[in-house]
Design an enzyme around this catalytic site. Structure first.
Site, PDB file in Angstrom:
ATOM      1  N   GLY A  55       0.842  -1.210   0.000  1.00 45.33           N
ATOM      2  CA  GLY A  55       0.000   0.000   0.000  1.00 45.33           C
ATOM      3  C   GLY A  55       0.869   1.248   0.000  1.00 45.33           C
ATOM      4  O   GLY A  55       1.828   1.339   0.760  1.00 45.33           O
ATOM      5  N   GLN A  59     -24.517  16.264  22.815  1.00 44.64           N
ATOM      6  CA  GLN A  59     -25.541  16.067  21.782  1.00 44.64           C
ATOM      7  C   GLN A  59     -25.054  15.241  20.591  1.00 44.64           C
ATOM      8  O   GLN A  59     -25.810  14.493  19.999  1.00 44.64           O
ATOM      9  CB  GLN A  59     -26.028  17.419  21.261  1.00 44.64           C
ATOM     10  N   ALA A  72     -13.154  11.902  20.366  1.00 47.43           N
ATOM     11  CA  ALA A  72     -14.178  10.894  20.085  1.00 47.43           C
ATOM     12  C   ALA A  72     -14.832  10.398  21.371  1.00 47.43           C
ATOM     13  O   ALA A  72     -14.233  10.435  22.452  1.00 47.43           O
ATOM     14  CB  ALA A  72     -13.530   9.716  19.353  1.00 47.43           C
ATOM     15  N   GLY A  98       5.580  -1.959   3.704  1.00 49.40           N
ATOM     16  CA  GLY A  98       5.131  -2.514   4.981  1.00 49.40           C
ATOM     17  C   GLY A  98       5.698  -3.908   5.216  1.00 49.40           C
ATOM     18  O   GLY A  98       6.688  -4.295   4.582  1.00 49.40           O
ATOM     19  N   ASP A  99       5.057  -4.664   6.080  1.00 50.33           N
ATOM     20  CA  ASP A  99       5.660  -5.942   6.481  1.00 50.33           C
ATOM     21  C   ASP A  99       5.806  -6.947   5.328  1.00 50.33           C
ATOM     22  O   ASP A  99       6.820  -7.632   5.222  1.00 50.33           O
ATOM     23  CB  ASP A  99       4.953  -6.563   7.692  1.00 50.33           C
ATOM     24  N   SER A 115       6.276  -6.279   2.174  1.00 48.16           N
ATOM     25  CA  SER A 115       7.364  -5.815   1.303  1.00 48.16           C
ATOM     26  C   SER A 115       8.724  -6.123   1.926  1.00 48.16           C
ATOM     27  O   SER A 115       9.656  -6.547   1.245  1.00 48.16           O
ATOM     28  CB  SER A 115       7.261  -4.307   1.088  1.00 48.16           C
ATOM     29  N   ARG A 173      -5.344  -1.808   8.879  1.00 52.19           N
ATOM     30  CA  ARG A 173      -5.346  -3.277   8.678  1.00 52.19           C
ATOM     31  C   ARG A 173      -5.777  -3.972   9.958  1.00 52.19           C
ATOM     32  O   ARG A 173      -6.954  -3.962  10.253  1.00 52.19           O
ATOM     33  CB  ARG A 173      -3.965  -3.774   8.217  1.00 52.19           C
ATOM     34  N   THR A 181       4.395   2.690   5.502  1.00 58.83           N
ATOM     35  CA  THR A 181       2.991   2.261   5.609  1.00 58.83           C
ATOM     36  C   THR A 181       2.252   3.211   6.534  1.00 58.83           C
ATOM     37  O   THR A 181       2.826   3.667   7.527  1.00 58.83           O
ATOM     38  CB  THR A 181       2.864   0.817   6.155  1.00 58.83           C
ATOM     39  N   ARG A 220       1.105  -5.214  -5.273  1.00 58.11           N
ATOM     40  CA  ARG A 220       1.263  -6.380  -4.387  1.00 58.11           C
ATOM     41  C   ARG A 220       1.479  -7.552  -5.344  1.00 58.11           C
ATOM     42  O   ARG A 220       0.609  -7.858  -6.155  1.00 58.11           O
ATOM     43  CB  ARG A 220       0.018  -6.593  -3.541  1.00 58.11           C
ATOM     44  N   VAL A 233      16.887   8.572  -0.838  1.00 59.51           N
ATOM     45  CA  VAL A 233      17.741   7.426  -1.184  1.00 59.51           C
ATOM     46  C   VAL A 233      18.575   7.786  -2.415  1.00 59.51           C
ATOM     47  O   VAL A 233      19.794   7.600  -2.443  1.00 59.51           O
ATOM     48  CB  VAL A 233      16.873   6.159  -1.468  1.00 59.51           C
ATOM     49  N   ARG A 278     -17.737  16.151  12.425  1.00 56.82           N
ATOM     50  CA  ARG A 278     -18.204  16.729  13.705  1.00 56.82           C
ATOM     51  C   ARG A 278     -19.168  17.889  13.455  1.00 56.82           C
ATOM     52  O   ARG A 278     -20.181  18.018  14.135  1.00 56.82           O
ATOM     53  CB  ARG A 278     -16.980  17.206  14.499  1.00 56.82           C
ATOM     54  N   ASP A 306       2.536  -0.302  11.907  1.00 57.26           N
ATOM     55  CA  ASP A 306       2.547  -1.599  12.591  1.00 57.26           C
ATOM     56  C   ASP A 306       3.894  -2.331  12.484  1.00 57.26           C
ATOM     57  O   ASP A 306       3.931  -3.561  12.509  1.00 57.26           O
ATOM     58  CB  ASP A 306       1.412  -2.486  12.039  1.00 57.26           C
ATOM     59  N   ARG A 321      19.227  10.796  -3.758  1.00 59.99           N
ATOM     60  CA  ARG A 321      20.167  11.904  -3.516  1.00 59.99           C
ATOM     61  C   ARG A 321      21.391  11.423  -2.736  1.00 59.99           C
ATOM     62  O   ARG A 321      22.530  11.779  -3.049  1.00 59.99           O
ATOM     63  CB  ARG A 321      19.490  13.015  -2.701  1.00 59.99           C
TER      64      ARG A 321
HETATM   65  O1  F6P Z   1      -1.456  -1.278   4.684  1.00 63.58           O
HETATM   66  C1  F6P Z   1      -2.040  -0.075   4.295  1.00 63.58           C
HETATM   67  C2  F6P Z   1      -3.521  -0.259   4.055  1.00 63.58           C
HETATM   68  O2  F6P Z   1      -4.045   0.988   3.637  1.00 63.58           O
HETATM   69  C3  F6P Z   1      -4.301  -0.791   5.254  1.00 63.58           C
HETATM   70  O3  F6P Z   1      -4.566   0.194   6.218  1.00 63.58           O
HETATM   71  C4  F6P Z   1      -5.529  -1.339   4.561  1.00 63.58           C
HETATM   72  O4  F6P Z   1      -6.111  -2.373   5.324  1.00 63.58           O
HETATM   73  C5  F6P Z   1      -4.971  -1.874   3.264  1.00 63.58           C
HETATM   74  O5  F6P Z   1      -3.744  -1.206   3.043  1.00 63.58           O
HETATM   75  C6  F6P Z   1      -5.859  -1.686   2.071  1.00 63.58           C
HETATM   76  O6  F6P Z   1      -5.237  -2.272   0.975  1.00 63.58           O
HETATM   77  P1  F6P Z   1      -5.707  -2.087  -0.534  1.00 63.58           P
HETATM   78  O7  F6P Z   1      -5.357  -0.711  -0.960  1.00 63.58           O
HETATM   79  O8  F6P Z   1      -4.949  -3.127  -1.280  1.00 63.58           O
HETATM   80  O9  F6P Z   1      -7.180  -2.298  -0.528  1.00 63.58           O
END
Ligand code: F6P
Length: 328
Positions: free
Chosen positions: A16, A220, A192, A107-108, A110, A177, A131, A77, A28, A160, A135, A30
């Site tokens: 993502g 309210q 919230a 992310g993880d 990758s 995710r 990401t 992906r 990277v 709001r 996470d 540069r």
């Molecule tokens: O990992 C980033 C992310 O945006 C997550 O927060 C989400 O669950 C997922 O990717 C959505 O993936 P895609 O864009 O493939 O639907």
């Protein structure tokens, strides 16, 4: 590890996209030029490595990209990269271009790819945490997380306004995710009424009690943040359950979705991405392979990729406690 001589680095973004990826690529490239290296862009992540979408980068390729959201190298992906045959094709293409090291921004999933590649072919690889989900262990913040939180909070501010005008209860679903980092920040930053995250159970009865108590206190409008990926379901499912128990409430659901992934990166993400981009190139030159560069307590830290992706990074207990105190 004894550093290998590196002449050509390939950089790619995968998974993502996240705001700040362009700033990371730029840094990277540069840094590579600064150290007299040749830099190659691998387009569409691992998919592009397999299909030979690899081009030499020049200064003009990285002009005016720092401030842009998304990734100019594009992202994907790749299912094929998960197969040994796919990885062999990818390796052959790197060989063809004489690329002797990799920087993988993602992310993880990758970073797992970078790790496998290093294990199988010995290609020096370093990962950067890119990401919005935040996470990954080994860094206080991932590239894109701060911008995504800002985007979510700005959107919730707008919700709001209308929630208050109509005395409504809104359930707002945010991304992440299966992690609640964006949700916690959005919950605290937008006052919230409650924040539901996958890491913590919140029985529906407790949420109903909280909403009733807030009504008594003359609050309210209410906004409940729901992180995607929770066991009790998304915002729509939770809203349905609440409607059954509080039929008189005027309830609406908003799913913020992919807008959280776009937009110009915040100053925090620009600086983080820039520092990490330089750290990636310098790490490779120093023989730091199969690691992810991150920032912890304002210092660059290199963490083995296996640790960065496997160690469960937990939502800070104190943040959760603060969100709770401020929403009652
Ligand atoms: O990992 C980033 C992310 O945006 C997550 O927060 C989400 O669950 C997922 O990717 C959505 O993936 P895609 O864009 O493939 O639907």
């Amino acid at each position: 590890m004894e550093p290998k001589t590196i002449k050509r680095i390939g950089v790619l973004t995968s998974g993502g996209d996240a705001p700040g990826m362009n700033a990371a690529i730029r840094a990277v490239v540069r840094a590579g030029f600064y150290y007299n290296l040749e830099m190659y862009g691998i387009y569409r992540g691992y998919e592009g490595m397999i299909n030979d979408e690899i081009k030499k980068l020049e200064t003009k390729n990285i002009a005016h990209v720092l401030e842009r959201g998304g990734t100019f190298l594009k992202s994907a992906r790749s299912a094929e990269f998960r197969t040994p045959e796919g990885r062999q094709k990818a390796y052959d293409n790197l060989q063809k271009h004489g690329i002797d090291a990799l920087v993988v921004i993602g992310g993880d999933g990758s970073l797992t790819g970078a790790h496998l590649f290093f294990q199988e072919f010995g290609i020096p690889a370093i990962g950067l945490p890119g990401t919005i989900d935040n996470d990954l262990s080994g860094t206080d913040s991932t590239i894109g997380f701060d911008t995504a939180c800002n985007t979510a909070i700005q959107a919730i501010d707008k919700i709001r306004d209308t929630a208050t005008s109509h005395d409504r209860l809104f359930f707002v679903e945010v991304m992440g995710r299966d992690a609640g980092f964006i949700a916690i920040n959005a919950g605290i930053g937008s006052a919230a009424a409650a924040t539901l995250i996958p890491e913590k159970k919140m029985p529906i009865e407790r949420l109903v009690e909280r909403l009733k108590a807030r009504k008594k206190a003359m609050k309210q409008s209410n906004i409940v943040i729901v992180a995607e990926g929770g066991k009790s379901g998304g915002a729509a499912e939770i809203a349905d359950k609440i409607k059954k128990q509080l039929p008189s409430y005027d309830i609406k659901v908003t799913i913020l979705g992919h807008l959280q992934r776009g937009g110009s990166p915040s100053s925090f993400d620009r600086v983080l991405a820039s520092k990490l981009g330089v750290a990636a190139v310098e790490g490779l030159m120093q023989g730091k392979y199969d690691v992810m560069a991150g920032v912890i307590n304002n210092k660059i830290v290199y963490t083995p990729i296996t640790k960065a992706i496997v160690d469960d990074k937990e939502v800070d207990e104190d943040d959760f406690r603060i969100a709770k105190i401020l929403s009652t």
